[in-house]
Design an enzyme around this catalytic site. Structure first.
Site, short mmCIF file in Angstrom:
data_model
loop_
_atom_site.label_atom_id
_atom_site.label_comp_id
_atom_site.label_asym_id
_atom_site.label_seq_id
_atom_site.Cartn_x
_atom_site.Cartn_y
_atom_site.Cartn_z
N CYS A 127 52.92 -22.26 -62.57
CA CYS A 127 53.67 -21.68 -61.46
C CYS A 127 55.03 -21.10 -61.86
O CYS A 127 55.10 -20.02 -62.43
CB CYS A 127 53.81 -22.72 -60.35
SG CYS A 127 54.25 -22.02 -58.73
N GLU A 143 47.30 -25.02 -59.48
CA GLU A 143 48.28 -26.09 -59.62
C GLU A 143 48.00 -27.17 -58.58
O GLU A 143 47.68 -26.87 -57.43
CB GLU A 143 49.68 -25.52 -59.42
CG GLU A 143 50.81 -26.52 -59.45
CD GLU A 143 52.16 -25.89 -59.11
OE1 GLU A 143 53.18 -26.52 -59.39
OE2 GLU A 143 52.17 -24.76 -58.56
N LYS A 165 54.66 -29.39 -66.66
CA LYS A 165 55.49 -28.29 -66.18
C LYS A 165 56.94 -28.47 -66.62
O LYS A 165 57.58 -29.49 -66.34
CB LYS A 165 55.39 -28.20 -64.66
CG LYS A 165 56.04 -26.98 -64.03
CD LYS A 165 55.71 -26.96 -62.54
CE LYS A 165 56.27 -25.75 -61.82
NZ LYS A 165 55.92 -25.77 -60.37
#
Length: 280
Positions: free
Chosen positions: A149, A45, A115
């Site tokens: 994540c 990330e 995300k």
């Protein structure tokens, strides 16, 4: 049995706010992983930019669109090497900034992801939540799903991509202390409960007072760990992906006595509470 595909996970340190240095590092790693036969290399990330920006104003100069300068350069490298890469970046789209990752290959951008689940941490404090549904992208003979994540702690994310046909789901991440259980347990669980390959690529090092815990991992569809990194140094992990193993959802342990299929055996009519809009 299909021909297995080798993938690589690059657990590297990242230099904060230095796109050129981080891009050069990724290009160097791609050269190494390609010589080892990896058709796909996954980076962490925010691998292009670093993560711990303090404000939208500070972060904005380090963002770029998709397609943009880094995707064009990495696509050129992928073309020379005949490989694919996934890496995290700060994506600019008009006035919005997204914590994103992108899949590039010999022909350019294959797909990208923004995300969706944002913790109160680093640049996620002020980036825009992802506005696109989960998707599957074809590369190197695999059907690949991407999330980032914190998304990995929401099992619905991997389940949706499994239902869309994923063979491999990748999780570029920046795990801080406190995420050890994600590394130790959730990666294996996401693979097992969906009968897919699952690969988490974390970073190491420190950035603006935050430490990152490494522990990158690749698991097979049974949940078995195929490769696992340490918590304190740069490493490259390799594993082979057999897409037929991920696509065969029915598991026969004892014929006609013990057979399971975690996709067929679902009961969606009982899961309404999961998709009920949140209140308060």
């Amino acid at each position: 049995m299909s021909n297995p595909v080798t993938i690589a996970i690059a657990q590297i340190d990242i230099t904060f706010a230095d796109r050129e240095k981080n891009l050069a590092r990724m290009i160097h790693v791609l050269g190494e992983t390609a010589t080892k036969g990896a058709k796909l290399t996954v980076f962490p990330e925010a691998a292009l930019t670093g993560y711990c920006f303090d404000s939208l104003e500070e972060a904005r100069p380090h963002a770029e669109p998709i397609s943009g300068p880094s995707t064009k350069r990495l696509s050129g490298v992928c073309r020379e090497l005949g490989v694919f890469a996934i890496y995290g970046l700060l994506e600019a789209d008009g006035d919005w900034l997204f914590n994103a990752c992108v899949l590039v290959g010999p022909d350019g951008v294959v797909g990208s992801y923004r995300k969706i689940h944002l913790p109160y941490l680093g640049m996620d404090r002020f980036t825009t939540p992802g506005d696109r549904p989960f998707a599957i992208h074809e590369a190197a003979g695999m059907r690949i799903g991407m999330h980032i994540c914190y998304d990995g702690g929401f099992p619905e994310s991997a389940r949706v991509m499994t239902l869309l046909g994923a063979d491999l789901i990748v999780l570029p991440t920046n795990w801080p202390p406190g995420a050890e259980c994600m590394a130790g347990c959730a990666v294996n669980t996401r693979a097992m409960e969906n009968n897919i390959y699952y690969a988490a690529c974390d970073r190491v090092g420190d950035e603006r007072g935050f430490h990152f815990i490494g522990l990158s991992k690749i698991c097979d569809p049974s949940g078995r760990t195929l490769a696992e990194a340490t918590d304190d140094r740069e490493e490259i992990l390799y594993a082979q992906i057999d897409v037929e193993k991920a696509r065969q959802k029915k598991i026969v342990r004892v014929p006609k006595l013990h057979e399971i299929d975690r996709i067929r055996d679902r009961r969606p009519e009982m899961y309404g509470e999961i998709v009920r809009p949140k209140t308060g």
